[in-house]
Design a protein around this motif. Structure first.
Motif, PDB file in Angstrom:
ATOM      1  N   ALA B  20     -28.945  72.908 -31.820  1.00 23.05           N
ATOM      2  CA  ALA B  20     -29.126  71.409 -31.638  1.00 23.05           C
ATOM      3  C   ALA B  20     -28.104  71.019 -32.118  1.00 23.05           C
ATOM      4  O   ALA B  20     -27.181  71.167 -32.889  1.00 23.05           O
ATOM      5  N   PHE B  21     -27.825  69.753 -31.836  1.00 20.68           N
ATOM      6  CA  PHE B  21     -26.958  69.226 -32.210  1.00 20.68           C
ATOM      7  C   PHE B  21     -27.678  67.865 -32.742  1.00 20.68           C
ATOM      8  O   PHE B  21     -28.752  67.497 -32.955  1.00 20.68           O
ATOM      9  N   TRP B  22     -26.504  66.915 -33.796  1.00 19.04           N
ATOM     10  CA  TRP B  22     -27.497  65.881 -34.274  1.00 19.04           C
ATOM     11  C   TRP B  22     -26.374  64.549 -34.066  1.00 19.04           C
ATOM     12  O   TRP B  22     -25.189  64.949 -34.669  1.00 19.04           O
ATOM     13  N   CYS B  23     -26.845  63.266 -34.306  1.00 20.39           N
ATOM     14  CA  CYS B  23     -25.976  62.003 -33.735  1.00 20.39           C
ATOM     15  C   CYS B  23     -26.656  60.706 -34.812  1.00 20.39           C
ATOM     16  O   CYS B  23     -28.006  60.670 -34.737  1.00 20.39           O
ATOM     17  N   ASN B  24     -26.240  60.032 -35.471  1.00 22.31           N
ATOM     18  CA  ASN B  24     -26.682  58.933 -36.381  1.00 22.31           C
ATOM     19  C   ASN B  24     -25.471  57.466 -36.005  1.00 22.31           C
ATOM     20  O   ASN B  24     -24.516  57.729 -36.160  1.00 22.31           O
ATOM     21  N   PRO B  25     -26.440  56.898 -34.980  1.00 25.84           N
ATOM     22  CA  PRO B  25     -25.687  55.626 -34.646  1.00 25.84           C
ATOM     23  C   PRO B  25     -24.934  54.890 -35.745  1.00 25.84           C
ATOM     24  O   PRO B  25     -25.743  54.680 -36.843  1.00 25.84           O
ATOM     25  N   ILE B  26     -24.421  53.348 -35.363  1.00 32.31           N
ATOM     26  CA  ILE B  26     -24.207  52.950 -35.471  1.00 32.31           C
ATOM     27  C   ILE B  26     -25.379  51.441 -36.425  1.00 32.31           C
ATOM     28  O   ILE B  26     -25.920  51.828 -35.609  1.00 32.31           O
ATOM     29  N   SER B  27     -25.056  51.441 -37.989  1.00 32.12           N
ATOM     30  CA  SER B  27     -26.829  50.751 -37.542  1.00 32.12           C
ATOM     31  C   SER B  27     -26.794  49.967 -37.289  1.00 32.12           C
ATOM     32  O   SER B  27     -26.053  48.987 -37.309  1.00 32.12           O
ATOM     33  N   GLY B  28     -28.258  49.794 -36.954  1.00 37.37           N
ATOM     34  CA  GLY B  28     -28.222  48.533 -36.098  1.00 37.37           C
ATOM     35  C   GLY B  28     -28.198  48.286 -35.020  1.00 37.37           C
ATOM     36  O   GLY B  28     -28.679  47.351 -34.041  1.00 37.37           O
ATOM     37  N   HIS B  29     -28.026  49.369 -33.937  1.00 43.67           N
ATOM     38  CA  HIS B  29     -27.588  49.388 -32.884  1.00 43.67           C
ATOM     39  C   HIS B  29     -29.036  50.707 -32.359  1.00 43.67           C
ATOM     40  O   HIS B  29     -29.784  51.099 -32.732  1.00 43.67           O
ATOM     41  N   ALA B  30     -29.586  49.532 -31.505  1.00 43.58           N
ATOM     42  CA  ALA B  30     -30.870  49.829 -30.847  1.00 43.58           C
ATOM     43  C   ALA B  30     -31.392  50.953 -29.531  1.00 43.58           C
ATOM     44  O   ALA B  30     -31.988  51.757 -29.422  1.00 43.58           O
ATOM     45  N   THR B  31     -29.161  50.938 -29.291  1.00 47.78           N
ATOM     46  CA  THR B  31     -29.745  51.958 -27.727  1.00 47.78           C
ATOM     47  C   THR B  31     -29.109  53.007 -28.415  1.00 47.78           C
ATOM     48  O   THR B  31     -27.231  52.864 -29.047  1.00 47.78           O
ATOM     49  N   LEU B  32     -29.064  54.432 -28.241  1.00 53.25           N
ATOM     50  CA  LEU B  32     -28.428  55.831 -28.425  1.00 53.25           C
ATOM     51  C   LEU B  32     -28.762  56.201 -26.719  1.00 53.25           C
ATOM     52  O   LEU B  32     -29.463  56.227 -26.174  1.00 53.25           O
ATOM     53  N   TYR B  33     -27.088  56.828 -27.094  1.00 53.00           N
ATOM     54  CA  TYR B  33     -27.076  57.751 -25.433  1.00 53.00           C
ATOM     55  C   TYR B  33     -26.382  58.707 -26.185  1.00 53.00           C
ATOM     56  O   TYR B  33     -25.355  59.188 -26.288  1.00 53.00           O
ATOM     57  N   TRP B  34     -26.909  60.563 -25.097  1.00 54.85           N
ATOM     58  CA  TRP B  34     -25.914  61.403 -25.105  1.00 54.85           C
ATOM     59  C   TRP B  34     -25.151  61.558 -24.262  1.00 54.85           C
ATOM     60  O   TRP B  34     -25.936  61.327 -22.803  1.00 54.85           O
ATOM     61  N   TYR B  35     -23.928  61.836 -23.479  1.00 56.56           N
ATOM     62  CA  TYR B  35     -23.442  62.541 -22.820  1.00 56.56           C
ATOM     63  C   TYR B  35     -22.883  64.024 -23.120  1.00 56.56           C
ATOM     64  O   TYR B  35     -22.633  64.209 -23.794  1.00 56.56           O
ATOM     65  N   GLN B  36     -22.438  64.202 -21.566  1.00 52.83           N
ATOM     66  CA  GLN B  36     -21.979  65.777 -21.514  1.00 52.83           C
ATOM     67  C   GLN B  36     -20.553  65.715 -20.971  1.00 52.83           C
ATOM     68  O   GLN B  36     -20.625  64.664 -20.018  1.00 52.83           O
ATOM     69  N   GLN B  37     -19.728  65.967 -21.350  1.00 57.89           N
ATOM     70  CA  GLN B  37     -18.339  66.100 -20.878  1.00 57.89           C
ATOM     71  C   GLN B  37     -17.638  67.315 -20.951  1.00 57.89           C
ATOM     72  O   GLN B  37     -17.748  68.214 -21.894  1.00 57.89           O
ATOM     73  N   ILE B  38     -17.843  68.104 -19.433  1.00 51.08           N
ATOM     74  CA  ILE B  38     -17.517  69.308 -19.292  1.00 51.08           C
ATOM     75  C   ILE B  38     -15.772  69.334 -18.866  1.00 51.08           C
ATOM     76  O   ILE B  38     -15.377  67.945 -18.037  1.00 51.08           O
ATOM     77  N   LEU B  39     -15.401  70.045 -19.038  1.00 47.35           N
ATOM     78  CA  LEU B  39     -13.497  70.591 -19.917  1.00 47.35           C
ATOM     79  C   LEU B  39     -12.945  69.494 -18.002  1.00 47.35           C
ATOM     80  O   LEU B  39     -13.644  70.303 -16.325  1.00 47.35           O
ATOM     81  N   GLY B  40     -11.427  68.735 -18.165  1.00 46.02           N
ATOM     82  CA  GLY B  40     -11.956  67.967 -16.761  1.00 46.02           C
ATOM     83  C   GLY B  40     -12.640  67.303 -16.035  1.00 46.02           C
ATOM     84  O   GLY B  40     -11.904  66.774 -14.815  1.00 46.02           O
ATOM     85  N   GLN B  41     -13.890  66.859 -16.599  1.00 46.83           N
ATOM     86  CA  GLN B  41     -14.169  65.751 -16.002  1.00 46.83           C
ATOM     87  C   GLN B  41     -14.648  65.029 -17.204  1.00 46.83           C
ATOM     88  O   GLN B  41     -14.766  64.640 -18.642  1.00 46.83           O
ATOM     89  N   GLY B  42     -15.477  63.536 -16.440  1.00 44.99           N
ATOM     90  CA  GLY B  42     -15.057  62.473 -17.041  1.00 44.99           C
ATOM     91  C   GLY B  42     -17.129  62.567 -18.124  1.00 44.99           C
ATOM     92  O   GLY B  42     -17.634  63.262 -17.403  1.00 44.99           O
ATOM     93  N   PRO B  43     -16.935  61.620 -18.847  1.00 48.25           N
ATOM     94  CA  PRO B  43     -18.552  61.785 -18.896  1.00 48.25           C
ATOM     95  C   PRO B  43     -20.056  62.077 -18.903  1.00 48.25           C
ATOM     96  O   PRO B  43     -19.675  60.337 -17.571  1.00 48.25           O
ATOM     97  N   LYS B  44     -20.929  62.368 -18.628  1.00 45.71           N
ATOM     98  CA  LYS B  44     -22.208  62.185 -17.771  1.00 45.71           C
ATOM     99  C   LYS B  44     -22.792  62.036 -18.822  1.00 45.71           C
ATOM    100  O   LYS B  44     -23.756  62.744 -19.223  1.00 45.71           O
ATOM    101  N   LEU B  45     -24.219  61.109 -18.056  1.00 50.97           N
ATOM    102  CA  LEU B  45     -25.081  60.225 -19.146  1.00 50.97           C
ATOM    103  C   LEU B  45     -26.237  61.257 -18.464  1.00 50.97           C
ATOM    104  O   LEU B  45     -26.221  61.934 -18.325  1.00 50.97           O
TER     105      LEU B  45
END
Lengths: 115, 118
Positions: B20-45
């Motif tokens: 499990a991974f945990w994320c705390n966004p910037i205070s007041g930010h309504a939208t949160l995203y998780w991306y997967q970035q495999i080595l040698g590739q750009g992030p994928k939502l």
């Protein structure tokens, strides 16, 4: 579906020189944003510059500028007076204004700035 | 202003284990995203939340990945069971994006969690 293509996996430039990173994209939409992100070895992704598709004027942020060619679907990044701190992965990204900020990234260009 | 926080920074597990991974966004930010970035590739939502509701999870492998954002603030991403191909950096990002606001809002990224599955 939108696609973003970065054809230069790696590039190298000497300090104080100028380098241009290439990006092309494919979309059928007319309203969108384009971005260049920098990802240093520490992995914190940082926005470098952005361009709104409806603007004809190319965006500029200090040493960073873009050449946006909408008809050709080309969006290159020019870094002037390169510095050692510019060493990083650079990602070109696209978002359609109608898709709730879903970013599509290219595969990245690894830029090495040398002495 | 504090940035997007993620933990752990690194995780090594064996295949078929859970993580499990945990994320705390910037205070007041309504939208949160998780991306997967495999080595040698750009992030994928993987998934996008607006407050505590899911906006887009079309690329989330739902048979093994799950995510939640209780109370519309921090979020957890879970993988169960993990596969070798899940080895990647998992990036969390947040943006201001109040409900109904149509213009693009800049996404701010966290440092990521590097997952290695052995």
């Amino acid at each position: 579906a939108q696609t973003v293509t970065q054809s230069q996996p790696e590039m190298s430039v000497q300090e104080a020189e100028t380098v241009t990173l290439s990006c092309t994209y494919d979309t059928s939409e007319n309203n969108y944003y384009l971005f260049w992100y920098k990802q240093p070895p520490s992995r914190q992704m940082i926005l470098v510059i952005r361009q709104e598709a409806y603007k004809q004027q190319n965006a500029t942020e200090n040493r960073f500028s873009v050449n946006f060619q909408k008809a050709a679907k080309s969006f290159s990044l020019k870094i002037s007076d390169s510095q050692l701190g510019d060493t990083a992965m650079y990602f070109c990204a696209f978002v359609n204004t109608g898709t709730a900020s879903k970013l599509t990234f290219g595969t990245g260009t690894r830029l090495q700035v040398t002495l | 202003e504090a940035g997007v926080a993620q933990s752990p920074r690194y995780k090594i597990i064996e295949k078929r284990q859970s993580v499990a991974f945990w994320c705390n966004p910037i205070s007041g930010h309504a939208t949160l995203y998780w991306y997967q970035q495999i080595l040698g590739q750009g992030p994928k939502l993987l998934i996008q939340f607006q407050n505590n509701g899911v906006v887009d999870d079309s690329q989330l492998p739902k048979d093994r990945f799950s995510a939640e954002r209780l109370k519309g603030v921090d979020s957890t991403l879970k993988i169960q069971p993990a596969k070798l191909e899940d080895s990647a950096v998992y990036l969390c990002a947040s943006s201001f994006s109040p409900q109904g606001f149509s213009s693009y809002n800049e996404q701010f990224f966290g440092p990521g969690t590097r997952l290695t599955v052995l």
